[in-house]
Design an enzyme around this catalytic site. Structure first.
Site, PDB file in Angstrom:
ATOM      1  N   TYR A  65     -12.589  -1.777  -3.169  1.00  0.00           N
ATOM      2  CA  TYR A  65     -13.043  -1.888  -1.780  1.00  0.00           C
ATOM      3  C   TYR A  65     -14.556  -1.677  -1.652  1.00  0.00           C
ATOM      4  O   TYR A  65     -15.031  -1.281  -0.586  1.00  0.00           O
ATOM      5  CB  TYR A  65     -12.270  -0.904  -0.897  1.00  0.00           C
ATOM      6  CG  TYR A  65     -10.872  -1.380  -0.526  1.00  0.00           C
ATOM      7  CD1 TYR A  65     -10.679  -2.469   0.323  1.00  0.00           C
ATOM      8  CD2 TYR A  65      -9.735  -0.737  -1.011  1.00  0.00           C
ATOM      9  CE1 TYR A  65      -9.413  -2.919   0.665  1.00  0.00           C
ATOM     10  CE2 TYR A  65      -8.452  -1.177  -0.663  1.00  0.00           C
ATOM     11  CZ  TYR A  65      -8.306  -2.268   0.178  1.00  0.00           C
ATOM     12  OH  TYR A  65      -7.045  -2.704   0.527  1.00  0.00           O
ATOM     13  N   ARG A 120       2.684  -6.678   8.895  1.00  0.00           N
ATOM     14  CA  ARG A 120       2.057  -5.473   9.457  1.00  0.00           C
ATOM     15  C   ARG A 120       2.715  -5.061  10.767  1.00  0.00           C
ATOM     16  O   ARG A 120       2.863  -3.867  11.046  1.00  0.00           O
ATOM     17  CB  ARG A 120       0.556  -5.680   9.614  1.00  0.00           C
ATOM     18  CG  ARG A 120      -0.171  -5.544   8.255  1.00  0.00           C
ATOM     19  CD  ARG A 120      -1.602  -5.957   8.331  1.00  0.00           C
ATOM     20  NE  ARG A 120      -2.341  -5.584   7.115  1.00  0.00           N
ATOM     21  CZ  ARG A 120      -3.521  -6.099   6.798  1.00  0.00           C
ATOM     22  NH1 ARG A 120      -4.089  -7.012   7.567  1.00  0.00           N
ATOM     23  NH2 ARG A 120      -4.137  -5.701   5.695  1.00  0.00           N
ATOM     24  N   ARG A 176      -2.429 -14.480   4.769  1.00  0.00           N
ATOM     25  CA  ARG A 176      -3.073 -13.711   5.850  1.00  0.00           C
ATOM     26  C   ARG A 176      -2.290 -13.897   7.154  1.00  0.00           C
ATOM     27  O   ARG A 176      -2.147 -12.962   7.933  1.00  0.00           O
ATOM     28  CB  ARG A 176      -4.530 -14.143   6.042  1.00  0.00           C
ATOM     29  CG  ARG A 176      -5.453 -13.858   4.870  1.00  0.00           C
ATOM     30  CD  ARG A 176      -5.777 -12.407   4.670  1.00  0.00           C
ATOM     31  NE  ARG A 176      -6.437 -11.803   5.801  1.00  0.00           N
ATOM     32  CZ  ARG A 176      -7.107 -10.646   5.744  1.00  0.00           C
ATOM     33  NH1 ARG A 176      -7.212  -9.976   4.594  1.00  0.00           N
ATOM     34  NH2 ARG A 176      -7.659 -10.147   6.814  1.00  0.00           N
ATOM     35  N   LYS A 219       0.825  -1.216   0.000  1.00  0.00           N
ATOM     36  CA  LYS A 219       0.000   0.000   0.000  1.00  0.00           C
ATOM     37  C   LYS A 219       0.864   1.273   0.000  1.00  0.00           C
ATOM     38  O   LYS A 219       2.065   1.216   0.300  1.00  0.00           O
ATOM     39  CB  LYS A 219      -0.930  -0.039   1.215  1.00  0.00           C
ATOM     40  CG  LYS A 219      -1.932  -1.198   1.180  1.00  0.00           C
ATOM     41  CD  LYS A 219      -2.905  -1.134   2.367  1.00  0.00           C
ATOM     42  CE  LYS A 219      -3.900  -2.285   2.332  1.00  0.00           C
ATOM     43  NZ  LYS A 219      -4.907  -2.170   3.433  1.00  0.00           N
ATOM     44  N   GLU A 250      -9.697 -10.244  -7.522  1.00  0.00           N
ATOM     45  CA  GLU A 250      -8.746  -9.140  -7.337  1.00  0.00           C
ATOM     46  C   GLU A 250      -7.557  -9.269  -8.286  1.00  0.00           C
ATOM     47  O   GLU A 250      -7.062  -8.261  -8.806  1.00  0.00           O
ATOM     48  CB  GLU A 250      -8.276  -9.120  -5.879  1.00  0.00           C
ATOM     49  CG  GLU A 250      -9.407  -8.728  -4.931  1.00  0.00           C
ATOM     50  CD  GLU A 250      -9.093  -8.944  -3.456  1.00  0.00           C
ATOM     51  OE1 GLU A 250      -9.982  -8.661  -2.633  1.00  0.00           O
ATOM     52  OE2 GLU A 250      -7.974  -9.394  -3.121  1.00  0.00           O
ATOM     53  N   ASN A 299      -1.952   0.255   6.795  1.00  0.00           N
ATOM     54  CA  ASN A 299      -1.426  -1.012   7.323  1.00  0.00           C
ATOM     55  C   ASN A 299      -0.572  -1.799   6.327  1.00  0.00           C
ATOM     56  O   ASN A 299      -0.499  -3.021   6.385  1.00  0.00           O
ATOM     57  CB  ASN A 299      -2.561  -1.842   7.917  1.00  0.00           C
ATOM     58  CG  ASN A 299      -3.649  -2.150   6.909  1.00  0.00           C
ATOM     59  OD1 ASN A 299      -3.506  -1.854   5.736  1.00  0.00           O
ATOM     60  ND2 ASN A 299      -4.725  -2.757   7.376  1.00  0.00           N
ATOM     61  N   HIS A 338      -2.151  -5.391   1.562  1.00  0.00           N
ATOM     62  CA  HIS A 338      -3.451  -6.036   1.407  1.00  0.00           C
ATOM     63  C   HIS A 338      -3.212  -7.525   1.185  1.00  0.00           C
ATOM     64  O   HIS A 338      -2.239  -7.903   0.532  1.00  0.00           O
ATOM     65  CB  HIS A 338      -4.189  -5.468   0.189  1.00  0.00           C
ATOM     66  CG  HIS A 338      -5.356  -6.314  -0.250  1.00  0.00           C
ATOM     67  ND1 HIS A 338      -6.559  -6.267   0.403  1.00  0.00           N
ATOM     68  CD2 HIS A 338      -5.471  -7.243  -1.228  1.00  0.00           C
ATOM     69  CE1 HIS A 338      -7.387  -7.145  -0.184  1.00  0.00           C
ATOM     70  NE2 HIS A 338      -6.743  -7.746  -1.175  1.00  0.00           N
TER      71      HIS A 338
HETATM   72  P1  ATP Z   1      -7.117  -5.728   3.432  1.00  0.00           P
HETATM   73  O1  ATP Z   1      -8.463  -6.058   2.818  1.00  0.00           O
HETATM   74  O2  ATP Z   1      -6.554  -4.404   2.952  1.00  0.00           O
HETATM   75  O3  ATP Z   1      -6.138  -6.852   3.297  1.00  0.00           O
HETATM   76  P2  ATP Z   1      -8.087  -6.531   5.996  1.00  0.00           P
HETATM   77  O4  ATP Z   1      -8.746  -7.638   5.243  1.00  0.00           O
HETATM   78  O5  ATP Z   1      -7.142  -6.906   7.084  1.00  0.00           O
HETATM   79  O6  ATP Z   1      -7.315  -5.561   5.011  1.00  0.00           O
HETATM   80  P3  ATP Z   1     -10.597  -5.163   5.988  1.00  0.00           P
HETATM   81  O7  ATP Z   1     -11.588  -5.312   7.086  1.00  0.00           O
HETATM   82  O8  ATP Z   1     -10.836  -5.848   4.680  1.00  0.00           O
HETATM   83  O9  ATP Z   1      -9.171  -5.562   6.591  1.00  0.00           O
HETATM   84  O10 ATP Z   1     -10.416  -3.594   5.743  1.00  0.00           O
HETATM   85  C1  ATP Z   1      -9.861  -3.116   4.531  1.00  0.00           C
HETATM   86  C2  ATP Z   1      -8.951  -1.962   4.826  1.00  0.00           C
HETATM   87  O11 ATP Z   1      -9.721  -0.865   5.304  1.00  0.00           O
HETATM   88  C3  ATP Z   1      -7.930  -2.209   5.951  1.00  0.00           C
HETATM   89  O12 ATP Z   1      -6.799  -2.903   5.535  1.00  0.00           O
HETATM   90  C4  ATP Z   1      -7.593  -0.797   6.356  1.00  0.00           C
HETATM   91  O13 ATP Z   1      -6.695  -0.190   5.412  1.00  0.00           O
HETATM   92  C5  ATP Z   1      -8.958  -0.120   6.254  1.00  0.00           C
HETATM   93  N1  ATP Z   1      -9.658  -0.175   7.548  1.00  0.00           N
HETATM   94  C6  ATP Z   1     -10.267  -1.248   8.113  1.00  0.00           C
HETATM   95  N2  ATP Z   1     -10.798  -0.941   9.306  1.00  0.00           N
HETATM   96  C7  ATP Z   1     -10.517   0.375   9.496  1.00  0.00           C
HETATM   97  C8  ATP Z   1     -10.790   1.301  10.543  1.00  0.00           C
HETATM   98  N3  ATP Z   1     -11.465   0.947  11.627  1.00  0.00           N
HETATM   99  N4  ATP Z   1     -10.331   2.577  10.392  1.00  0.00           N
HETATM  100  C9  ATP Z   1      -9.647   2.960   9.291  1.00  0.00           C
HETATM  101  N5  ATP Z   1      -9.363   2.128   8.260  1.00  0.00           N
HETATM  102  C10 ATP Z   1      -9.781   0.860   8.368  1.00  0.00           C
HETATM  103 MG    MG Z   2      -9.931  -7.328   3.515  1.00  0.00          MG
END
Ligand code: ATP
Ligand code: MG
Length: 139
Positions: A51, A104, A87, A11, A128, A114, A117
């Protein structure tokens, strides 16, 4: 049934902070083979589509703003049990809760920014990967 491919993005925060090399090193040391990779930047439309599942969440605007603010590295990775193992390698969404040694934990700064992805299912990994790569860009 699990497949052997997942999709990742390094990212904008991790690119800005100079962590492309460190993250790729963790990925290859963990046994993932890179079958597709590009350095690119998401448009607002790309990030909103990628997203879309989060479009009703309060952080959606912030997420799109973040994901479009600079270049990313997109890649398709291959390994047995790729989705689940990747993951585990990246760690929890919130780096404060991510296990020691995870990408992370090492490279992310906050729950929003973070570093990486990782696809959450085989189905999403395929969607994706196809979002970012044409067939002749996958090896
Ligand atoms: P990713 O899909 O990017 O791998 P993830 O699966 O761990 O991450 P998701 O729940 O899919 O988490 O959320 C997608 C992305 O949205 C997160 O990686 C983060 O960048 C952002 N995000 C998630 N929760 C929050 C939050 N509470 N506040 C701000 N940003 C958030
Ligand atoms: Mg996710």
């Amino acid at each position: 049934m699990s497949t052997n491919r997942t999709f990742t993005m390094i990212k904008p925060d991790a690119v800005e902070n100079g962590h492309i090399g460190g993250i790729l090193e963790k990925i290859s040391s963990a046994g993932f083979k890179i079958v597709a990779m590009k350095y690119t930047q998401l448009s607002t439309r790309d990030a909103e589509a990628f997203y879309a599942v989060h479009s009703e969440r309060p952080f959606f605007g912030e997420l799109v703003e973040f994901m479009t603010r600079g270049p990313i590295v997109a890649a398709i990775l291959e390994k047995d049990n790729a989705v689940e193992d990747f993951r585990a390698l990246i760690g929890a969404t919130n780096p404060a809760e991510a296990a020691e040694g995870t990408i992370r934990k090492l490279f992310a700064t906050s729950i929003g920014e973070n570093a990486v992805h990782g696809s959450d299912s085989d189905e999403n990994a395929a969607i994706e990967g196809a979002f970012h790569f044409s067939g002749r860009e996958i090896f």
